[in-house]
Write a protein that holds these residues in place. Structure first.
Motif, mmCIF file in Angstrom:
data_model
loop_
_atom_site.group_PDB
_atom_site.id
_atom_site.type_symbol
_atom_site.label_atom_id
_atom_site.label_comp_id
_atom_site.label_asym_id
_atom_site.label_seq_id
_atom_site.Cartn_x
_atom_site.Cartn_y
_atom_site.Cartn_z
ATOM 1 N N ILE A 7 0.868 -1.268 -0.213
ATOM 2 C CA ILE A 7 -0.099 0.068 -0.060
ATOM 3 C C ILE A 7 1.004 1.218 0.025
ATOM 4 C CG2 ILE A 7 -1.873 1.539 1.223
ATOM 5 C CD1 ILE A 7 -2.705 -1.397 2.443
ATOM 6 N N TYR A 8 0.796 2.149 -0.897
ATOM 7 C CA TYR A 8 1.488 3.297 -1.117
ATOM 8 C C TYR A 8 0.808 4.578 -1.582
ATOM 9 C CZ TYR A 8 1.745 0.989 -5.511
ATOM 10 O OH TYR A 8 1.444 0.107 -6.611
ATOM 11 N N ILE A 9 1.319 5.650 -1.754
ATOM 12 C CA ILE A 9 0.890 7.029 -2.059
ATOM 13 C C ILE A 9 1.768 7.122 -3.201
ATOM 14 C CG2 ILE A 9 0.288 9.169 -1.495
ATOM 15 C CD1 ILE A 9 -0.432 8.474 1.035
ATOM 16 N N GLN A 10 1.096 7.672 -4.232
ATOM 17 C CA GLN A 10 1.827 8.170 -5.457
ATOM 18 C C GLN A 10 1.448 9.544 -5.994
ATOM 19 O OE1 GLN A 10 1.778 5.058 -8.147
ATOM 20 N NE2 GLN A 10 3.712 4.171 -7.868
ATOM 21 N N HIS A 11 2.125 10.267 -6.805
ATOM 22 C CA HIS A 11 1.870 11.409 -7.555
ATOM 23 C C HIS A 11 2.285 11.433 -8.947
ATOM 24 C CE1 HIS A 11 1.279 15.617 -8.358
ATOM 25 N NE2 HIS A 11 2.321 15.656 -8.716
ATOM 26 N N MET A 12 1.439 11.595 -9.946
ATOM 27 C CA MET A 12 1.610 11.626 -10.943
ATOM 28 C C MET A 12 1.729 12.807 -11.810
ATOM 29 S SD MET A 12 -0.575 8.256 -12.552
ATOM 30 C CE MET A 12 0.220 8.440 -14.409
ATOM 31 N N GLU A 13 2.642 13.255 -12.575
ATOM 32 C CA GLU A 13 2.862 14.451 -13.037
ATOM 33 C C GLU A 13 3.499 14.586 -14.597
ATOM 34 O OE1 GLU A 13 4.475 19.204 -12.102
ATOM 35 O OE2 GLU A 13 4.645 17.370 -10.532
ATOM 36 N N ASN A 14 2.635 14.909 -15.447
ATOM 37 C CA ASN A 14 3.270 14.857 -17.017
ATOM 38 C C ASN A 14 3.937 13.256 -17.260
ATOM 39 O OD1 ASN A 14 3.228 17.304 -17.344
ATOM 40 N ND2 ASN A 14 5.086 18.138 -16.105
ATOM 41 N N GLY A 15 2.940 12.376 -17.010
ATOM 42 C CA GLY A 15 3.554 11.279 -17.219
ATOM 43 C C GLY A 15 4.610 10.217 -16.558
ATOM 44 N N VAL A 16 4.974 11.179 -15.331
ATOM 45 C CA VAL A 16 5.923 10.445 -14.568
ATOM 46 C C VAL A 16 5.288 10.169 -13.224
ATOM 47 C CG1 VAL A 16 8.356 10.783 -13.474
ATOM 48 C CG2 VAL A 16 7.794 11.613 -15.825
ATOM 49 N N THR A 17 5.659 9.105 -12.715
ATOM 50 C CA THR A 17 5.096 8.526 -11.239
ATOM 51 C C THR A 17 5.959 8.660 -10.315
ATOM 52 O OG1 THR A 17 3.527 7.155 -12.366
ATOM 53 C CG2 THR A 17 3.913 6.808 -10.064
ATOM 54 N N TYR A 18 5.702 9.344 -9.035
ATOM 55 C CA TYR A 18 6.744 9.482 -8.103
ATOM 56 C C TYR A 18 5.989 8.878 -6.937
ATOM 57 C CZ TYR A 18 8.302 13.366 -11.184
ATOM 58 O OH TYR A 18 8.998 14.107 -12.139
ATOM 59 N N THR A 19 6.769 8.171 -6.237
ATOM 60 C CA THR A 19 6.172 7.500 -4.975
ATOM 61 C C THR A 19 6.656 8.445 -3.789
ATOM 62 O OG1 THR A 19 6.750 5.242 -5.597
ATOM 63 C CG2 THR A 19 6.589 5.362 -3.442
ATOM 64 N N LEU A 27 9.566 -2.321 -2.289
ATOM 65 C CA LEU A 27 9.454 -2.069 -3.829
ATOM 66 C C LEU A 27 10.266 -0.903 -4.224
ATOM 67 C CD1 LEU A 27 5.971 -3.212 -4.780
ATOM 68 C CD2 LEU A 27 8.089 -4.590 -4.745
ATOM 69 N N LEU A 28 9.828 0.245 -3.607
ATOM 70 C CA LEU A 28 10.293 1.501 -4.102
ATOM 71 C C LEU A 28 10.729 2.277 -2.798
ATOM 72 C CD1 LEU A 28 7.622 2.529 -6.532
ATOM 73 C CD2 LEU A 28 9.485 1.671 -7.070
ATOM 74 N N SER A 29 11.700 3.319 -3.047
ATOM 75 C CA SER A 29 12.014 4.256 -1.956
ATOM 76 C C SER A 29 11.275 5.425 -1.940
ATOM 77 C CB SER A 29 13.578 4.269 -1.972
ATOM 78 O OG SER A 29 13.944 4.635 -3.221
ATOM 79 N N ILE A 30 11.498 6.311 -0.908
ATOM 80 C CA ILE A 30 10.534 7.532 -0.964
ATOM 81 C C ILE A 30 11.143 8.393 -1.858
ATOM 82 C CG2 ILE A 30 9.760 9.466 0.554
ATOM 83 C CD1 ILE A 30 8.683 6.753 1.454
ATOM 84 N N GLY A 31 10.350 9.204 -2.811
ATOM 85 C CA GLY A 31 10.661 10.067 -3.792
ATOM 86 C C GLY A 31 11.210 9.556 -5.242
ATOM 87 N N SER A 32 11.439 8.247 -5.184
ATOM 88 C CA SER A 32 11.598 7.574 -6.555
ATOM 89 C C SER A 32 10.724 7.801 -7.493
ATOM 90 C CB SER A 32 12.001 6.169 -6.430
ATOM 91 O OG SER A 32 11.022 5.428 -5.980
ATOM 92 N N VAL A 76 -6.966 17.503 -6.680
ATOM 93 C CA VAL A 76 -6.221 16.084 -6.511
ATOM 94 C C VAL A 76 -4.911 16.130 -6.345
ATOM 95 C CG1 VAL A 76 -5.896 13.900 -7.639
ATOM 96 C CG2 VAL A 76 -8.244 15.020 -7.705
ATOM 97 N N VAL A 77 -4.271 15.663 -5.529
ATOM 98 C CA VAL A 77 -2.842 15.973 -5.271
ATOM 99 C C VAL A 77 -1.869 14.485 -5.380
ATOM 100 C CG1 VAL A 77 -3.071 17.892 -3.744
ATOM 101 C CG2 VAL A 77 -3.247 15.806 -2.829
ATOM 102 N N GLY A 78 -2.613 13.505 -5.589
ATOM 103 C CA GLY A 78 -1.827 12.135 -5.598
ATOM 104 C C GLY A 78 -2.862 11.028 -5.426
ATOM 105 N N MET A 79 -2.423 9.864 -5.067
ATOM 106 C CA MET A 79 -3.361 8.721 -5.468
ATOM 107 C C MET A 79 -2.767 7.665 -4.646
ATOM 108 S SD MET A 79 -3.378 7.929 -9.588
ATOM 109 C CE MET A 79 -1.643 7.423 -9.614
ATOM 110 N N ALA A 80 -3.788 7.083 -3.865
ATOM 111 C CA ALA A 80 -3.430 6.083 -2.710
ATOM 112 C C ALA A 80 -3.694 4.709 -3.648
ATOM 113 C CB ALA A 80 -4.589 6.126 -1.406
ATOM 114 N N CYS A 81 -2.615 3.756 -3.544
ATOM 115 C CA CYS A 81 -2.692 2.444 -4.434
ATOM 116 C C CYS A 81 -2.447 1.466 -3.637
ATOM 117 C CB CYS A 81 -1.650 2.465 -5.310
ATOM 118 S SG CYS A 81 -1.608 4.016 -6.520
ATOM 119 N N VAL A 82 -2.919 0.263 -3.922
ATOM 120 C CA VAL A 82 -2.627 -0.863 -3.571
ATOM 121 C C VAL A 82 -2.467 -2.322 -4.427
ATOM 122 C CG1 VAL A 82 -5.284 -1.434 -3.573
ATOM 123 C CG2 VAL A 82 -3.748 -2.671 -1.814
ATOM 124 N N ASP A 83 -1.410 -2.819 -3.851
ATOM 125 C CA ASP A 83 -1.144 -3.942 -4.924
ATOM 126 C C ASP A 83 -1.352 -5.309 -4.266
ATOM 127 O OD1 ASP A 83 0.307 -2.285 -6.735
ATOM 128 O OD2 ASP A 83 2.036 -2.625 -6.005
#
Length: 218
Positions: A7-19, A27-32, A76-83
């Protein structure tokens, strides 16, 4: 229903996804930044993503994302995602199908058992009682009486009860007919006896010596 993989929070901007937040950090580190997969390329920035199944370096996953809004600006500032690991989903589905099949088998066996019990109590047993009572009535050699009519503990109002009452009615008619026939036969025997007695009396009155006057020639 299933244990989440991440479970993580992401932000998408101009087609690039930031964790932004990754509590587990597996899986990912903060800000990657994360490369956008083809399955998600058609979605806009921070747009809702329905459950999507895909293959990646992390395995066979199902991912879903919901937008997060800033309560002050309603932006809308981001997305809460779950895998979810699809292997776990498939395994749970197999367990569910096996448990459902076992449950159906148990329910079927219980239904058959109850049906057999009810069939024996309300159909087979009354039919056996009716058959035995009918055989007893048919085996009587003497004259039928009211005591010979079947009296069984059948109180149902279904077809079995109707058949039982029809048997009773038939046997009552046979008893009444037998009683009438017996009375007619007895009356006939009494009449025959009286006729025989009258014939005997008449024969006794008639002279038995012939000729009656042997000394007379006229």
């Amino acid at each position: 229903l299933f244990d989440e993989t991440d479970i993580y929070i992401q932000h998408m901007e101009n087609g690039v996804t930031y964790t932004v937040v990754d509590p587990k950090g597996t899986l990912l580190s903060i800000g990657s930044m994360e490369e956008t997969l083809p399955e998600f390329a058609g979605y806009g920035d921070n747009e809702r993503i329905p459950p999507t199944v895909y293959h990646s370096e992390q395995g066979w996953l199902c991912t879903a994302c919901e937008p997060l809004k800033n309560p002050m600006t309603d932006k809308v500032v981001g997305m809460a995602c779950v895998d979810l690991d699809m292997n776990d989903v498939v395994q749970e589905r197999h367990w569910f199908l096996m448990n459902s099949a076992a449950f159906v088998l148990i329910e079927t066996a219980a239904a058959i058992t109850v049906s057999m019990y009810l069939m024996g109590r309300f159909v087979t047993r009354p039919m056996k009682l009716l058959a035995a009572a009918a055989r007893r009535f048919g085996s009587i050699r003497d004259a039928y009486t009211k005591d010979d009519v079947m009296q069984l503990p059948i109180r149902s109002n279904d077809e079995i009860g109707d058949l039982y009452h029809e048997f009773q009615s038939m046997q009552n008619h046979i008893v009444e007919h037998t009683e009438k026939l017996t009375a007619i036969t007895a009356q006939k025997e009494r009449t025959d006896t009286e006729l025989r007695m009258a014939a005997g009396i008449q024969r006794a009155i008639l002279p038995s010596d012939f000729p009656a006057f042997p000394d007379r020639k006229d």
